[in-house]
Write an enzyme that holds these catalytic residues in place. Structure first.
Site, mmCIF file in Angstrom:
data_model
loop_
_atom_site.group_PDB
_atom_site.id
_atom_site.type_symbol
_atom_site.label_atom_id
_atom_site.label_comp_id
_atom_site.label_asym_id
_atom_site.label_seq_id
_atom_site.Cartn_x
_atom_site.Cartn_y
_atom_site.Cartn_z
ATOM 1 N N ARG A 172 40.000 -9.315 44.376
ATOM 2 C CA ARG A 172 38.562 -9.129 44.568
ATOM 3 C C ARG A 172 37.678 -9.344 43.348
ATOM 4 N NH1 ARG A 172 39.717 -3.653 47.677
ATOM 5 N NH2 ARG A 172 41.209 -3.716 45.983
ATOM 6 N N TYR A 231 55.330 4.808 50.572
ATOM 7 C CA TYR A 231 54.241 4.530 51.524
ATOM 8 C C TYR A 231 54.638 4.924 52.948
ATOM 9 C CZ TYR A 231 51.652 2.132 47.876
ATOM 10 O OH TYR A 231 50.946 1.862 46.735
ATOM 11 N N ARG A 284 37.807 -13.577 51.944
ATOM 12 C CA ARG A 284 38.139 -12.321 52.619
ATOM 13 C C ARG A 284 37.104 -12.021 53.703
ATOM 14 N NH1 ARG A 284 38.777 -7.174 53.998
ATOM 15 N NH2 ARG A 284 39.648 -5.685 52.543
ATOM 16 N N ARG A 325 48.079 -9.314 40.500
ATOM 17 C CA ARG A 325 46.882 -9.348 41.349
ATOM 18 C C ARG A 325 45.887 -10.416 40.913
ATOM 19 N NH1 ARG A 325 45.798 -4.372 44.264
ATOM 20 N NH2 ARG A 325 47.795 -3.887 45.178
ATOM 21 N N ASP A 385 51.601 -9.008 50.493
ATOM 22 C CA ASP A 385 51.569 -7.612 50.059
ATOM 23 C C ASP A 385 52.973 -7.040 50.132
ATOM 24 O OD1 ASP A 385 49.335 -5.574 49.364
ATOM 25 O OD2 ASP A 385 50.851 -4.454 50.474
#
Ligand code: CP3
Length: 357
Positions: free
Chosen positions: A31, A154, A40, A27, A77
Site C-alpha cells: 500500500r 492465526y 487494489r 512487502r 499471502d
C-alpha cells in the site's frame, strides 16, 4: 549459463561473489505504492487480487517497474493455506486478517484436510507461471509460505493477536493437539512450496513472523523443528555452474536473533534477521547467506539518515560474500516512495566498495 539478466540475489544466496549487494524488500508490493492502492481499489478486495493471476502478476511487477530491485516476490499471502483448509479468509476494510471458521480442540484438528496445491491453491501456481513468463529473466522470482507455527497462531487465535493466549494455552495444556496441527501444516507447507518450485519459483522464503513470541525451548519444539521438517521435504535441486539449478531456502524468524545458531543448523541456505541483530556478531558469515536488516522506520527519515543507516548495516556485515540487503520486517504503508528509491540506490552504490574481485 543462467538465463537471468540479474542473478545477484541467487549468487548471494549461494555465498558467491557479486559486484554489489542485492536488495529486495519484504512487502515490496503493497500500500505504500500509489499504483498498488489503485489496483487494489479496482480489484475490490485483497483476496481477489491474490486469486486472479493477472492481478497478482501486475502487483508483483509494480515495484520492479519503479525501482532497481534485485528480486521479485510473488504477490500472495501466507494465509492462503488456512483458507484452502476451509477457514474462509477475509480482510475487512482496515482490520487485519480474519477467518469465518476457527478450531479449538483435537477433534477439530483431526478433521482438517491437507490441501492439494494443484487444486485449491492452483491460483498461486498460475500467478507464479505467469509472472515468471512476464519477468522474462529480469530478476529471480521468490516463492513463500508462512511457517507451520506462524500459520497455527492465526488459525487458533482466529486472526492477528497481541498476546497469543489461545495457542499458548494449547501449547502447555494440550501439546499433542498442537503437534498434530503443526504436523499437518508442515505437510501442507512442503506440498505447497514444492508446487511453487515446480511452477517456477527460484528461491523460497519461509516467514516465521511469530516464532519470536516463544520461549527458547518451545521455539525449538514448536517452530524450528517443523520448519526443519518442511526443509527436509523440499525439492531444491542440485548446485551447479547454472546458478538457477538450485532453489535456496531462507528462514526468517522475527525476534529469532538469539537462536541464529540453531536456525543455521537446520541446513537452510540463508537466515533472515530483524533489526535487533548486529550483523557483525554473526560468526558464520560467508558460509551461510544473511538477509537483512534495516529497521523499516529509518525510511520515515530523510536521505542522509537513510545513507548513514545503510552504511551501518553494510559495515556490520563487512567484507564477506552472501549478504542480501532487506528490511528487518515488512515496509509500512505510509513510507514515502522516494525514500525507498533512495534506499535502493544507496545500497547499490555504497556496497560496491566491499567487492574488489
Ligand atoms: O512481500 C510482498 O510484496 C509479497 C506479498 C506478501 C503479502 N503478505 C501481501 C499482503 C507477503 C510475502 C505477505 C506475507 C504475510 N502475510 C506475512 C508474513 C510476513 C510478515 O509481514 O511478517 C503475514 C504475517 C501475513 C498475514 C497478513 N496479511 C496480515 C497480518 C495482513 C494485514 C496487515 C496489514 O498491513 O494490513 C495481510 C494483508 C496483506 N498481505 C497486505 C499485503 C499487501 C495488505 C492487504 C491490503 O491491500 O489491504
Amino acid at each position: 549459463m543462467s538465463q537471468l539478466k540479474n542473478d545477484r540475489y541467487l549468487r548471494a544466496l549461494q555465498c558467491q561473489p557479486t559486484d554489489y549487494t542485492p536488495i529486495w524488500m519484504m512487502r515490496q508490493a503493497g500500500r505504500y505504492l500509489p499504483e498498488y492502492r489503485q489496483l487494489r481499489a479496482k480489484s475490490g478486495n485483497f483476496m481477489t487480487m491474490c486469486q486472479t493471476p493477472e492481478l497478482a502478476c501486475e502487483a508483483t511487477l509494480q515495484p520492479l517497474k519503479r525501482f532497481d530491485l534485485d528480486a521479485a516476490i510473488i504477490f500472495s499471502d501466507i494465509l492462503t493455506i488456512p483458507d484452502a483448509m476451509g477457514f474462509g479468509l477475509y480482510f475487512g476494510a482496515s482490520e487485519g486478517p480474519k477467518f469465518t471458521k476457527s478450531i479449538s480442540c483435537l477433534s477439530d484438528i483431526k478433521q482438517l484436510p491437507i490441501p492439494d496445491p494443484m487444486q485449491s491453491l492452483k491460483y498461486v501456481m498460475d500467478a507464479i507461471s505467469l509472472t515468471k513468463k512476464e519477468l522474462n529473466g529480469k530478476v529471480p522470482l521468490i516463492g513463500f509460505s508462512g511457517s507451520p507455527w506462524t500459520l497455527a497462531t492465526y488459525m487458533i487465535e482466529g486472526g492477528s493477536s497481541k498476546t497469543f493466549t489461545k495457542i499458548k494455552k494449547m501449547l502447555y495444556d494440550e501439546p499433542q493437539a498442537l503437534h498434530l496441527l503443526l504436523e499437518k501444516l508442515a505437510h501442507s507447507v512442503a506440498l505447497y512450496l514444492n508446487a511453487q518450485i515446480q511452477s517456477g519459483a527460484q528461491s523460497i522464503m519461509i516467514f516465521d513472523t511469530w516464532g519470536g513470541v516463544l520461549s527458547h525451548q518451545s521455539y525449538q519444539t514448536f517452530s524450528l523443528d517443523y520448519m526443519q521438517l518442511v526443509l527436509s521435504q523440499l525439492k531444491q535441486g542440485k548446485k551447479s555452474e547454472d546458478i538457477t539449478s538450485y532453489i535456496p531456502v531462507t528462514l526468517f524468524t522475527k525476534g529469532g536473533g538469539l537462536w541464529l545458531d540453531s536456525i543455521i543448523n537446520t541446513g537452510c541456505d540463508a537466515v533472515g534477521v530483524d533489526w535487533t541483530v548486529n550483523l557483525s556478531q554473526i560468526t558464520q558469515k560467508g558460509k551461510i547467506a544473511v538477509q537483512g536488516n534495516l529497521e523499516p522506520c529509518v525510511l520515515y527519515a530523510g536521505k542522509q539518515v537513510i545513507e548513514s543507516n545503510v552504511e551501518v548495516v553494510l559495515n556490520e556485515f563487512g567484507h564477506h560474500n552472501g549478504h542480501i540487503f532487506n528490511l528487518g520486517h515488512g515496509i509500512q504503508q505510509d513510507i514515502p516512495v522516494e525514500n525507498v528509491q533512495h534506499l535502493i540506490e544507496a545500497v547499490h552504490r555504497q556496497s560496491k566498495r566491499f567487492y574488489h574481485d
